[in-house]
Scaffold this motif. Sequence first.
Motif, PDB file in Angstrom:
ATOM      1  N   ASP A 118       0.792  -1.234  -0.029  1.00  0.00           N
ATOM      2  CA  ASP A 118      -0.005   0.200   0.106  1.00  0.00           C
ATOM      3  C   ASP A 118       0.801   1.184  -0.036  1.00  0.00           C
ATOM      4  O   ASP A 118       0.133   2.458   0.013  1.00  0.00           O
ATOM      5  N   MET A 119       2.108   1.101  -0.052  1.00  0.00           N
ATOM      6  CA  MET A 119       2.949   2.381   0.310  1.00  0.00           C
ATOM      7  C   MET A 119       2.819   3.474  -0.841  1.00  0.00           C
ATOM      8  O   MET A 119       2.504   4.505  -0.627  1.00  0.00           O
ATOM      9  N   PHE A 133       1.010   7.051  -0.589  1.00  0.00           N
ATOM     10  CA  PHE A 133       1.991   8.310  -0.965  1.00  0.00           C
ATOM     11  C   PHE A 133       1.170   9.160  -1.783  1.00  0.00           C
ATOM     12  O   PHE A 133       1.189  10.337  -1.487  1.00  0.00           O
ATOM     13  N   GLU A 134       0.544   8.574  -3.131  1.00  0.00           N
ATOM     14  CA  GLU A 134       0.074   9.251  -3.956  1.00  0.00           C
ATOM     15  C   GLU A 134      -1.456  10.198  -3.254  1.00  0.00           C
ATOM     16  O   GLU A 134      -1.389  11.234  -3.427  1.00  0.00           O
ATOM     17  N   LYS A 135      -1.910   9.271  -2.486  1.00  0.00           N
ATOM     18  CA  LYS A 135      -3.133   9.810  -1.969  1.00  0.00           C
ATOM     19  C   LYS A 135      -2.950  11.129  -0.958  1.00  0.00           C
ATOM     20  O   LYS A 135      -3.574  11.943  -0.824  1.00  0.00           O
ATOM     21  N   GLU A 136      -1.576  10.974  -0.315  1.00  0.00           N
ATOM     22  CA  GLU A 136      -1.429  12.021   0.619  1.00  0.00           C
ATOM     23  C   GLU A 136      -0.976  13.291  -0.054  1.00  0.00           C
ATOM     24  O   GLU A 136      -1.210  14.300   0.245  1.00  0.00           O
ATOM     25  N   ARG A 179       9.326   7.578   7.681  1.00  0.00           N
ATOM     26  CA  ARG A 179       8.374   7.368   8.728  1.00  0.00           C
ATOM     27  C   ARG A 179       8.375   6.055   9.562  1.00  0.00           C
ATOM     28  O   ARG A 179       8.367   5.011   8.726  1.00  0.00           O
ATOM     29  N   PRO A 180       8.229   5.934  10.564  1.00  0.00           N
ATOM     30  CA  PRO A 180       8.375   4.528  11.459  1.00  0.00           C
ATOM     31  C   PRO A 180       7.617   3.764  10.891  1.00  0.00           C
ATOM     32  O   PRO A 180       7.875   2.405  10.580  1.00  0.00           O
ATOM     33  N   GLU A 181       6.074   4.226  10.847  1.00  0.00           N
ATOM     34  CA  GLU A 181       4.971   2.998  10.306  1.00  0.00           C
ATOM     35  C   GLU A 181       5.375   2.544   8.854  1.00  0.00           C
ATOM     36  O   GLU A 181       4.931   1.428   8.398  1.00  0.00           O
ATOM     37  N   VAL A 182       5.830   3.417   7.915  1.00  0.00           N
ATOM     38  CA  VAL A 182       6.157   3.108   6.548  1.00  0.00           C
ATOM     39  C   VAL A 182       7.248   2.026   6.304  1.00  0.00           C
ATOM     40  O   VAL A 182       6.927   1.114   5.942  1.00  0.00           O
ATOM     41  N   SER A 183       8.259   2.422   7.163  1.00  0.00           N
ATOM     42  CA  SER A 183       9.448   1.277   7.077  1.00  0.00           C
ATOM     43  C   SER A 183       9.016  -0.100   7.919  1.00  0.00           C
ATOM     44  O   SER A 183       9.319  -1.111   7.185  1.00  0.00           O
ATOM     45  N   LEU A 191       7.377  -2.371   5.347  1.00  0.00           N
ATOM     46  CA  LEU A 191       8.031  -3.094   4.449  1.00  0.00           C
ATOM     47  C   LEU A 191       8.693  -4.354   5.254  1.00  0.00           C
ATOM     48  O   LEU A 191       8.717  -5.479   4.519  1.00  0.00           O
ATOM     49  N   THR A 192       9.186  -4.059   6.508  1.00  0.00           N
ATOM     50  CA  THR A 192       9.725  -5.154   7.093  1.00  0.00           C
ATOM     51  C   THR A 192       8.756  -6.275   7.616  1.00  0.00           C
ATOM     52  O   THR A 192       8.978  -7.615   7.225  1.00  0.00           O
ATOM     53  N   ASN A 193       7.431  -5.891   7.963  1.00  0.00           N
ATOM     54  CA  ASN A 193       6.493  -6.926   8.264  1.00  0.00           C
ATOM     55  C   ASN A 193       5.927  -7.630   7.358  1.00  0.00           C
ATOM     56  O   ASN A 193       5.476  -8.776   7.193  1.00  0.00           O
ATOM     57  N   GLU A 194       5.521  -7.028   6.055  1.00  0.00           N
ATOM     58  CA  GLU A 194       5.390  -7.790   4.693  1.00  0.00           C
ATOM     59  C   GLU A 194       6.425  -8.511   3.999  1.00  0.00           C
ATOM     60  O   GLU A 194       6.173  -9.344   3.502  1.00  0.00           O
ATOM     61  N   LEU A 195       7.871  -8.076   3.784  1.00  0.00           N
ATOM     62  CA  LEU A 195       8.647  -8.682   3.252  1.00  0.00           C
ATOM     63  C   LEU A 195       9.781  -9.156   3.910  1.00  0.00           C
ATOM     64  O   LEU A 195      10.565  -9.969   3.181  1.00  0.00           O
ATOM     65  N   SER A 196       9.982  -9.123   5.016  1.00  0.00           N
ATOM     66  CA  SER A 196      10.902  -9.572   5.896  1.00  0.00           C
ATOM     67  C   SER A 196      12.295  -8.964   5.469  1.00  0.00           C
ATOM     68  O   SER A 196      13.247  -9.891   5.810  1.00  0.00           O
TER      69      SER A 196
END
Length: 383
Positions: free
Chosen positions: A58-59, A63-66, A314-318, A321-326
């Motif tokens: 969703d990144m 990003f586009e929406k914001e 941003r902490p939640e954005v980074s 990536l880790t949570n979804e892609l390891s």
Amino acid sequence: MNKKHFWILALSFLALTACGKKEEPKEAAAPAAAPAPGANTEEKVLSVYNWPDYVAKDMIADFEKETGIKVNYQTFENNEALHAKLVAGNSGYDVVVPGAVFAKGQIEGGLLQKLDKSKIPNYGNLDSAIMAKLATVDPGKEYLVPWAWSYTTVGINKTKVMKALGSTPMPENAWDLVFNPTYTAKLKSCGIAYLDSPTEVLPPALHYIGKNAYSNDPADHKAAGEMLAKVRPHVRLFSSTMIDDLAGGKACVALGWAGDINIARSRAIENKSDADIQALLPSTGGLIFMDNLAIPKDAKHPNNALTFIDYFLRPEVSAALTNELSYPTANKASLAKVKPEIAQDKTVFPDAGTLAKMVAPSNFSNAARESLSNVYTAFKKGK
């Protein structure tokens, strides 16, 4: 006085009055407001060039929406492909993601531009310890912001590997599974896959034979090529789709990236496959790599690029990536938002002892890259 004389006198009086009247000055048009200092006046467009399967789902949309910035997102298969685009010039990209092994040469060659950190408020979230590992590539921390990092290693489908090996026990050093003919001869039946790039295959091969993984000596490259030639008949795939090849059963052993191996594991679980996919930790160490956000020298939208980089930090954005892609990031502030089961996974976040054995990223000279390419081409062709 007749009417004719009356109108003549009246008109004369009006003419004299008009001549004596002072003309009011016209009000000047207000000047257009100047853009605020530092305001981003670029068109709302951004072109990003990244590796496949390397962004949280969703990144880009978020990003586009914001920001209202439309992202043109494209992918490349290896560092060589990206480097060729940058050297040719006029790539059309605003953000690229080079590996550390190529980034130093790109900086020294004037292919990247310095980052305006005043436009990256979240830069302070970066882990100083990880940034220190980039010192040999970007000494002044002027050009690169880490996107993610991991290590090159061996991945296996344990069930298939154990069956193929039969009575032969697993080796103490996982590199033997892809570089030692004793093992590769048995594992060819279920499929051995290598990454398809000279700068991904030759460094671990050099490391395996006891050479500097980032040696610029052609003699060392030749020695690695001689070792690789012995296992060439056993290699099934030179893969640019390693995740699918492992998850789909085309390969039971892979020379690949730990992050992709872990994605393959998750994908196999999602598909309810019985594949037991694991990223191994070689006893002599894996090879750490870092992929980095950078802005090409000729980027047309550098301010939008800086906005994108800051958004990623941003902490939640980074963490997404880790949570979804390891894949870990260098964003220290994101660790609190990483899922506990991932944060505790030693193949994602190796412990201090394992990290100490790993080879830090470095770079090759242009001449060395040519030498590596020649050795790799001969190896791949089986010559």
